[in-house]
Structure formats: structure tokens, C-alpha cells
Scaffold this active site. Sequence first.
Site, mmCIF file in Angstrom:
data_model
loop_
_atom_site.group_PDB
_atom_site.id
_atom_site.type_symbol
_atom_site.label_atom_id
_atom_site.label_comp_id
_atom_site.label_asym_id
_atom_site.label_seq_id
_atom_site.Cartn_x
_atom_site.Cartn_y
_atom_site.Cartn_z
ATOM 1 N N THR A 1 0.894 -1.244 0.121
ATOM 2 C CA THR A 1 0.252 -0.034 -0.015
ATOM 3 C C THR A 1 0.944 1.243 -0.182
ATOM 4 O O THR A 1 1.808 1.445 0.934
ATOM 5 C CB THR A 1 -0.898 0.103 1.130
ATOM 6 O OG1 THR A 1 -1.705 -1.275 1.264
ATOM 7 C CG2 THR A 1 -1.835 1.254 1.210
ATOM 8 N N LYS B 1 -7.205 1.095 -2.785
ATOM 9 C CA LYS B 1 -6.843 0.572 -1.391
ATOM 10 C C LYS B 1 -7.022 1.823 -0.285
ATOM 11 O O LYS B 1 -7.392 1.516 0.825
ATOM 12 C CB LYS B 1 -5.504 0.213 -1.286
ATOM 13 C CG LYS B 1 -4.638 -0.307 -0.037
ATOM 14 C CD LYS B 1 -5.630 -1.472 0.440
ATOM 15 C CE LYS B 1 -5.082 -1.824 2.079
ATOM 16 N NZ LYS B 1 -3.891 -2.402 1.757
ATOM 17 N N LYS C 1 0.743 4.631 8.536
ATOM 18 C CA LYS C 1 1.296 4.870 7.355
ATOM 19 C C LYS C 1 0.048 4.925 6.041
ATOM 20 O O LYS C 1 0.076 5.968 5.499
ATOM 21 C CB LYS C 1 2.572 3.904 6.830
ATOM 22 C CG LYS C 1 3.004 4.134 5.400
ATOM 23 C CD LYS C 1 2.422 3.326 4.430
ATOM 24 C CE LYS C 1 2.534 1.746 4.624
ATOM 25 N NZ LYS C 1 2.078 0.930 3.552
#
Length: 291
Positions: free
Chosen positions: A101, A176, A244
Site C-alpha cells: 500500500t 486501497k 502509514k
Amino acid sequence: MTQNTLKNIGFIGTGVMGKSMASHVLKAGYNVTVYTRTKHKAEELLAEGATWVDTVKELAATVDLVITMVGYPSDVEEVYFGEEGILQNAREHTYVVDMTTSKPSLAVKIYEEAKKRNIHALDAPVSGGDIGARNAKLAIMVGGDQAAFNNVLPIFQMMGENIIHQGEAGAGQHTKLANQITIATNMIGVAEALVYSKKAGLNPERVLDSISTGAAASFSLSQLGPRMLKGDFAPGFYVKHFIKDMTIALEAAEEMGLSTPGLKLSLELYKELAEKGEEDSGTQALIKLFE
């Protein structure tokens, strides 16, 4: 190079997710080469018959398809670019698939640089956590050219079930991020609901049985709710990696002029959790802030 000639598959990154994903491909009879910064993380795969190489450069030069599953956008930059990176050393017509990701803009940068070198690049982040990876039931969200997607699809099908080509380069990463935005506030709801159940004097396991199949149903509730109740905070997905992802999503939303208050709150809570020493715990450790 077509799907029939994608016989030699390289994996860079064999952590919680990458290890299971590589194992499925290995067990399907493909030649799997692995590289990871911490070699002991690859030991199970090596015992299953995978081949080890000492550098990204060596891996990129010897496989038909490179799959990367690393931690942060900075790690993606490191493995793809530079003299020792994938793009500099992969042969023409190699396929490269980043399943980390990461930033949509970085996916576009990889795609454009790969195209100059006659290399086919896809961004294909996944959702489903360690359970989905182990059971080959990951959702895989893909950006890039349709022809490249079609050729890599048989490999994706060894790792996941819900595999959708979302559009051009970067589209997989944007999808995502939408997934992570959905999970962000959902995790707050799961933690609050379970603590509420306990405070109300209910049996929280029974509460889960009732609410996990109704309108409140979600992966977080049915899969991570029981872990919360058992005090099992082992990482299916690390708190630090979720921070993150949410940071990237918040930055992307701000670039588009979009307000995401739920995402912002969740990020603040997870940062607080990390500051309490939980950055290497699973995301279900959020309940510790409410108990």
C-alpha cells in the site's frame, strides 16, 4: 511474454503478508526467488523450495515477474529506482507488480519509468490481512494496463479471490486508500461497541454473535473483534503500517480538497496508541485506548 511464460516469480518482501502469498505461488509449481532485508523472514519459504538471492538487482535480472510487498513508500522507491533497483536491472518485457500500500503518485512514477524500459508495471495493493493472505482470499485492487492485468491474473488468482482491475496506473492504490478510509472509523466503532457491551454487563462474545451478521457486519467486527476480546494483539496488520496508510490517504484527500474527519480522528487515535508502545501490535489493539 504471456501468462504461459511467467514461470519464474520473484518476491521482494516476505513479512506477515508476503510470506503466505509467495507460498501459494510456490505450491502451485512456479519457480519462486525471494529477497528480503531480514533473511530469517524467508526461512520457511526456503524450506519449501524457494531460491534465495542476496540483492534486488540479482532477483530483478533473473525472473519473469517481480512482486514487491514492502513496508513504506520509501522502501518502494528504494527497491524500484537507482542503479541497484528493479527497473534498472529487469529485462525487457518483465512484469513488475507492487502490492505494497503506497502513494498513487509513486505507482504512476513506476509505471511511466517502466514503460520507457519496455517493462510492464501494475500497482496491486491487497486487503484481507494475515487471514486473507494465508487462505488465499485477499481482495486485490489493480491499476495499470488491461493487457498486463490479464497476463498476471492467473498469479493473482493464487493469492486472492476478489481481483478487480480498477483502471490506469495508480487506480489500485487509490482503491486501497478508499478501503483504509472505510476501516479507519469502523475500527473505532468495533472497539467502542465491545467496551460498551462489557460496561453494560453483557457477554461480549454473545453480543458479537448477534451484531456481526446484521447491518453492522464487517471484517473488523467478525475477525478482529474476537481477537480484541481474547487479548490477542498479535499483528495481522501492524499499527505502524495502518498509520502509514492513513497518512497517505489523508494527504491524498487533502490534495483533492476533500474533508475526511473520520479518517483524521482514527489517525490521531492510532498515533496515540503507537506512542504507548503499540506500533508493532495488530490494529485490534485500538481497544486498549477505550478500556
